[in-house]
Design a protein around this motif. Structure first.
Motif, PDB file in Angstrom:
ATOM      1  N   ALA A  17     -15.606  21.613 -31.411  1.00  0.00           N
ATOM      2  CA  ALA A  17     -15.966  20.776 -32.562  1.00  0.00           C
ATOM      3  C   ALA A  17     -16.156  21.602 -33.824  1.00  0.00           C
ATOM      4  CB  ALA A  17     -17.225  19.975 -32.252  1.00  0.00           C
ATOM      5  N   TRP A  18     -16.645  22.824 -33.696  1.00  0.00           N
ATOM      6  CA  TRP A  18     -16.869  23.682 -34.871  1.00  0.00           C
ATOM      7  C   TRP A  18     -15.588  23.942 -35.645  1.00  0.00           C
ATOM      8  CZ3 TRP A  18     -14.443  28.385 -35.486  1.00  0.00           C
ATOM      9  CH2 TRP A  18     -13.833  28.923 -34.346  1.00  0.00           C
ATOM     10  N   MET A  19     -14.417  23.772 -35.005  1.00  0.00           N
ATOM     11  CA  MET A  19     -13.143  24.047 -35.650  1.00  0.00           C
ATOM     12  C   MET A  19     -12.668  22.900 -36.542  1.00  0.00           C
ATOM     13  SD  MET A  19     -11.207  25.872 -32.444  1.00  0.00           S
ATOM     14  CE  MET A  19     -10.041  26.873 -33.369  1.00  0.00           C
ATOM     15  N   LEU A  20     -13.231  21.709 -36.390  1.00  0.00           N
ATOM     16  CA  LEU A  20     -12.771  20.543 -37.144  1.00  0.00           C
ATOM     17  C   LEU A  20     -12.827  20.781 -38.647  1.00  0.00           C
ATOM     18  CD1 LEU A  20     -14.390  17.688 -35.057  1.00  0.00           C
ATOM     19  CD2 LEU A  20     -11.929  18.089 -35.391  1.00  0.00           C
ATOM     20  N   GLY A  21     -11.817  20.268 -39.330  1.00  0.00           N
ATOM     21  CA  GLY A  21     -11.758  20.378 -40.782  1.00  0.00           C
ATOM     22  C   GLY A  21     -10.613  21.265 -41.228  1.00  0.00           C
ATOM     23  N   THR A  22     -10.690  21.653 -42.486  1.00  0.00           N
ATOM     24  CA  THR A  22      -9.660  22.479 -43.112  1.00  0.00           C
ATOM     25  C   THR A  22     -10.233  23.866 -43.387  1.00  0.00           C
ATOM     26  OG1 THR A  22      -8.665  20.531 -44.142  1.00  0.00           O
ATOM     27  CG2 THR A  22      -8.112  22.674 -45.103  1.00  0.00           C
ATOM     28  N   TRP A  23      -9.453  24.879 -43.057  1.00  0.00           N
ATOM     29  CA  TRP A  23      -9.842  26.283 -43.229  1.00  0.00           C
ATOM     30  C   TRP A  23      -8.783  26.976 -44.069  1.00  0.00           C
ATOM     31  CZ3 TRP A  23     -14.352  27.957 -40.816  1.00  0.00           C
ATOM     32  CH2 TRP A  23     -14.880  27.088 -39.848  1.00  0.00           C
ATOM     33  N   ARG A  24      -9.223  27.823 -45.003  1.00  0.00           N
ATOM     34  CA  ARG A  24      -8.280  28.576 -45.833  1.00  0.00           C
ATOM     35  C   ARG A  24      -8.737  30.023 -45.957  1.00  0.00           C
ATOM     36  NH1 ARG A  24      -8.754  23.823 -49.327  1.00  0.00           N
ATOM     37  NH2 ARG A  24      -6.976  22.496 -48.868  1.00  0.00           N
ATOM     38  N   GLY A  25      -7.765  30.915 -46.068  1.00  0.00           N
ATOM     39  CA  GLY A  25      -8.100  32.319 -46.249  1.00  0.00           C
ATOM     40  C   GLY A  25      -6.859  33.182 -46.203  1.00  0.00           C
ATOM     41  N   ASN A  26      -7.072  34.465 -45.942  1.00  0.00           N
ATOM     42  CA  ASN A  26      -5.986  35.435 -45.930  1.00  0.00           C
ATOM     43  C   ASN A  26      -5.974  36.228 -44.638  1.00  0.00           C
ATOM     44  OD1 ASN A  26      -5.208  34.746 -48.535  1.00  0.00           O
ATOM     45  ND2 ASN A  26      -6.611  36.228 -49.441  1.00  0.00           N
ATOM     46  N   GLY A  27      -4.810  36.776 -44.340  1.00  0.00           N
ATOM     47  CA  GLY A  27      -4.672  37.597 -43.153  1.00  0.00           C
ATOM     48  C   GLY A  27      -3.605  38.652 -43.336  1.00  0.00           C
ATOM     49  N   ARG A  28      -3.363  39.343 -42.251  1.00  0.00           N
ATOM     50  CA  ARG A  28      -2.354  40.400 -42.239  1.00  0.00           C
ATOM     51  C   ARG A  28      -1.454  40.225 -41.017  1.00  0.00           C
ATOM     52  NH1 ARG A  28      -2.874  44.460 -45.752  1.00  0.00           N
ATOM     53  NH2 ARG A  28      -4.799  44.593 -46.932  1.00  0.00           N
ATOM     54  N   GLY A  29      -0.214  40.644 -41.189  1.00  0.00           N
ATOM     55  CA  GLY A  29       0.751  40.605 -40.105  1.00  0.00           C
ATOM     56  C   GLY A  29       1.437  41.948 -39.962  1.00  0.00           C
ATOM     57  N   ASP A  30       1.762  42.280 -38.716  1.00  0.00           N
ATOM     58  CA  ASP A  30       2.441  43.537 -38.435  1.00  0.00           C
ATOM     59  C   ASP A  30       3.132  43.392 -37.079  1.00  0.00           C
ATOM     60  OD1 ASP A  30       3.326  46.127 -38.686  1.00  0.00           O
ATOM     61  OD2 ASP A  30       1.372  47.066 -38.375  1.00  0.00           O
TER      62      ASP A  30
END
Length: 164
Positions: A17-30
């Motif tokens: 349930a804690w995951m519900l909603g909209t999340w935004r941010g940044n990350g990295r890929g490699d």
């Protein structure tokens, strides 16, 4: 940002349930077959009272100043919640592959491992994955390990997202 558990939440969805909603941010890929990059991302988790969450994610590659360079991956699917924190994830990617994942959710943590991967004729070969999501200081942190294009399972993506 405050979070309120919906009144119609199915009991099996409690551990996520804690995951519900909209999340935004940044990350990295490699990955050994690509140049390292930074990305922006938005994840959306929705529910309607049945024992699953609908999931949608989109990303875009960014430069060092955070400006969009180009659009990135998209994925969508259903996180099917089972009793006692057991979960199944059916996931489809715009790059031409689909996956079935199994895992567990408890104490603000969701861990998943692939059981099956299928791909279209034009998609790159992806053979396995491992995902770890966690509620850390109110943010959503995740790491995605991938086995693909002849490479063994290894880190590929990681990000920190805030509730929008």
């Amino acid at each position: 940002m405050p979070f309120q558990i919906p009144e119609n939440l199915h009991p099996d969805c409690g551990p996520v349930a804690w995951m519900l909603g909209t999340w935004r941010g940044n990350g990295r890929g490699d990955y050994p077959t690509i140049e390292p990059y930074q990305y922006g991302q938005e994840l959306v988790f929705q529910q309607d009272g049945r024992p699953f969450l609908h999931y949608f994610a989109r990303s875009w590659v960014i430069d060092d100043e955070g400006k969009t360079v180009r659009q990135g991956a998209q994925e969508t699917g259903f996180l099917r919640c089972r009793p006692e924190g057991q979960v199944e994830l059916v996931l489809t990617h715009n790059t031409g592959f689909v996956e079935i994942w199994y895992g567990t959710a408890e104490n603000g943590k969701l861990e998943l491992t692939t059981d099956a991967v299928a791909r279209t004729e034009s998609a790159k070969e992806v053979t396995a994955g491992h995902r770890l999501y966690g509620n850390v200081e109110g943010d959503l942190l995740y790491a995605y390990d991938m086995a693909a294009v002849g490479q063994p399972l290894q880190p590929h993506l990681w990000a920190r997202l805030q509730r929008a």
